[in-house]
Design a protein around this motif. Sequence first.
Motif, PDB file in Angstrom:
ATOM      1  N   CYS A 194       0.242   8.913   6.685  1.00 24.71           N
ATOM      2  CA  CYS A 194       0.519   7.487   6.505  1.00 24.71           C
ATOM      3  C   CYS A 194       2.010   7.233   6.300  1.00 24.71           C
ATOM      4  N   GLU A 195       2.627   8.053   5.484  1.00 20.11           N
ATOM      5  CA  GLU A 195       4.054   7.855   5.202  1.00 20.11           C
ATOM      6  C   GLU A 195       4.904   8.087   6.447  1.00 20.11           C
ATOM      7  N   ILE A 196       4.599   9.119   7.205  1.00 17.32           N
ATOM      8  CA  ILE A 196       5.368   9.401   8.427  1.00 17.32           C
ATOM      9  C   ILE A 196       5.181   8.279   9.441  1.00 17.32           C
ATOM     10  N   VAL A 197       3.947   7.810   9.619  1.00 19.23           N
ATOM     11  CA  VAL A 197       3.697   6.700  10.554  1.00 19.23           C
ATOM     12  C   VAL A 197       4.425   5.447  10.084  1.00 19.23           C
ATOM     13  N   PHE A 198       4.394   5.172   8.795  1.00 18.13           N
ATOM     14  CA  PHE A 198       5.077   4.007   8.252  1.00 18.13           C
ATOM     15  C   PHE A 198       6.582   4.089   8.522  1.00 18.13           C
ATOM     16  N   GLN A 199       7.171   5.251   8.289  1.00 16.04           N
ATOM     17  CA  GLN A 199       8.607   5.409   8.529  1.00 16.04           C
ATOM     18  C   GLN A 199       8.943   5.268  10.022  1.00 16.04           C
ATOM     19  N   ILE A 200       8.085   5.787  10.891  1.00 13.73           N
ATOM     20  CA  ILE A 200       8.309   5.660  12.334  1.00 13.73           C
ATOM     21  C   ILE A 200       8.235   4.192  12.748  1.00 13.73           C
ATOM     22  N   LEU A 201       7.302   3.443  12.165  1.00 13.74           N
ATOM     23  CA  LEU A 201       7.216   2.018  12.476  1.00 13.74           C
ATOM     24  C   LEU A 201       8.464   1.269  12.033  1.00 13.74           C
ATOM     25  N   ILE A 202       9.016   1.633  10.892  1.00 10.60           N
ATOM     26  CA  ILE A 202      10.256   1.006  10.437  1.00 10.60           C
ATOM     27  C   ILE A 202      11.398   1.357  11.390  1.00 10.60           C
ATOM     28  N   VAL A 203      11.466   2.614  11.806  1.00  4.10           N
ATOM     29  CA  VAL A 203      12.501   3.014  12.770  1.00  4.10           C
ATOM     30  C   VAL A 203      12.341   2.219  14.066  1.00  4.10           C
ATOM     31  N   GLY A 204      11.097   1.972  14.470  1.00  4.94           N
ATOM     32  CA  GLY A 204      10.837   1.214  15.687  1.00  4.94           C
ATOM     33  C   GLY A 204      11.336  -0.217  15.632  1.00  4.94           C
ATOM     34  N   PRO A 227      -4.461  17.650  -5.382  1.00  2.00           N
ATOM     35  CA  PRO A 227      -4.286  19.012  -4.862  1.00  2.00           C
ATOM     36  C   PRO A 227      -4.320  18.976  -3.335  1.00  2.00           C
ATOM     37  N   THR A 228      -3.863  20.030  -2.729  1.00  2.00           N
ATOM     38  CA  THR A 228      -3.819  20.054  -1.266  1.00  2.00           C
ATOM     39  C   THR A 228      -5.193  19.780  -0.694  1.00  2.00           C
ATOM     40  N   GLY A 229      -5.208  19.135   0.414  1.00  2.00           N
ATOM     41  CA  GLY A 229      -6.461  18.794   1.063  1.00  2.00           C
ATOM     42  C   GLY A 229      -6.334  17.488   1.813  1.00  2.00           C
ATOM     43  N   PHE A 230      -7.446  16.795   1.913  1.00  2.00           N
ATOM     44  CA  PHE A 230      -7.497  15.582   2.711  1.00  2.00           C
ATOM     45  C   PHE A 230      -6.537  14.503   2.200  1.00  2.00           C
ATOM     46  N   MET A 231      -6.469  14.308   0.886  1.00  2.08           N
ATOM     47  CA  MET A 231      -5.660  13.216   0.331  1.00  2.08           C
ATOM     48  C   MET A 231      -4.173  13.413   0.595  1.00  2.08           C
ATOM     49  N   PHE A 236       0.834  -1.197   0.000  1.00  2.00           N
ATOM     50  CA  PHE A 236       0.000   0.000   0.000  1.00  2.00           C
ATOM     51  C   PHE A 236       0.872   1.252   0.000  1.00  2.00           C
ATOM     52  N   GLU A 237       1.901   1.250   0.850  1.00  3.18           N
ATOM     53  CA  GLU A 237       2.788   2.422   0.982  1.00  3.18           C
ATOM     54  C   GLU A 237       3.616   2.644  -0.278  1.00  3.18           C
ATOM     55  N   GLN A 238       4.018   1.569  -0.937  1.00  2.00           N
ATOM     56  CA  GLN A 238       4.896   1.686  -2.099  1.00  2.00           C
ATOM     57  C   GLN A 238       4.142   1.888  -3.422  1.00  2.00           C
ATOM     58  N   VAL A 239       2.933   1.325  -3.530  1.00  2.00           N
ATOM     59  CA  VAL A 239       2.228   1.335  -4.815  1.00  2.00           C
ATOM     60  C   VAL A 239       1.074   2.330  -4.853  1.00  2.00           C
ATOM     61  N   ILE A 240       0.287   2.402  -3.801  1.00  2.08           N
ATOM     62  CA  ILE A 240      -0.930   3.213  -3.827  1.00  2.08           C
ATOM     63  C   ILE A 240      -0.718   4.607  -3.237  1.00  2.08           C
ATOM     64  N   LEU A 241      -0.061   4.676  -2.104  1.00  2.00           N
ATOM     65  CA  LEU A 241       0.087   5.948  -1.394  1.00  2.00           C
ATOM     66  C   LEU A 241       0.768   7.054  -2.213  1.00  2.00           C
ATOM     67  N   PRO A 242       1.787   6.740  -3.025  1.00  2.00           N
ATOM     68  CA  PRO A 242       2.399   7.826  -3.827  1.00  2.00           C
ATOM     69  C   PRO A 242       1.419   8.541  -4.745  1.00  2.00           C
ATOM     70  N   TRP A 243       0.357   7.870  -5.189  1.00  2.00           N
ATOM     71  CA  TRP A 243      -0.622   8.519  -6.053  1.00  2.00           C
ATOM     72  C   TRP A 243      -1.412   9.587  -5.295  1.00  2.00           C
ATOM     73  N   PHE A 244      -1.569   9.412  -4.002  1.00  2.00           N
ATOM     74  CA  PHE A 244      -2.291  10.407  -3.206  1.00  2.00           C
ATOM     75  C   PHE A 244      -1.541  11.729  -3.127  1.00  2.00           C
ATOM     76  N   VAL A 245      -0.233  11.663  -3.293  1.00  2.00           N
ATOM     77  CA  VAL A 245       0.592  12.873  -3.248  1.00  2.00           C
ATOM     78  C   VAL A 245       0.277  13.788  -4.425  1.00  2.00           C
TER      79      VAL A 245
END
Length: 138
Positions: free
Chosen positions: A44-54, A33-37, A21-30
């Motif tokens: 999601c990306e920050i939480v994912f990176q924090i989990l990897i650091v953990g 335009p600015t807003g919820f997506m 999800f993080e590698q294939v789908i999430l980049p499309w949300f970037v």
Amino acid sequence: SYYAHMLPSSLHHIEVALTFFEQVILPWFVLFPTGFMTTFAGLCEIVFQILIVGTGNYAWINYISALPCLSLFDDHTLTTWFQFPTPPSHLCNNSSSSLYKKFRFGIDILLACFLIQKSIEPLKELYGPAPVRPVCDT
């Protein structure tokens, strides 16, 4: 990372699905335009990176990967999350702007020092002699 490795295999299957999800789908949300997506993608990306650091994997690269995600948050979102006090009008002069620029420059220098310090060992390994590998007789 030992404890993360010892988690039940069903959780590892969920981790793999979240990684896809993080590698294939999430980049499309970037690209929205600015807003919820974009806010959702940044969180999601920050939480994912924090989990990897953990888990103790990949060291400093996850901090650097999470840093650009801060640009995904628009002003409205940031002011909703953090209530910045508005200074009185008589304080909004050149001296406060100059103070902000000095503070910002200091933060930029600290960030640059952090990145340089965390890059020394990987660069030594990259440009150092090749590690000795045992020869296997077959």
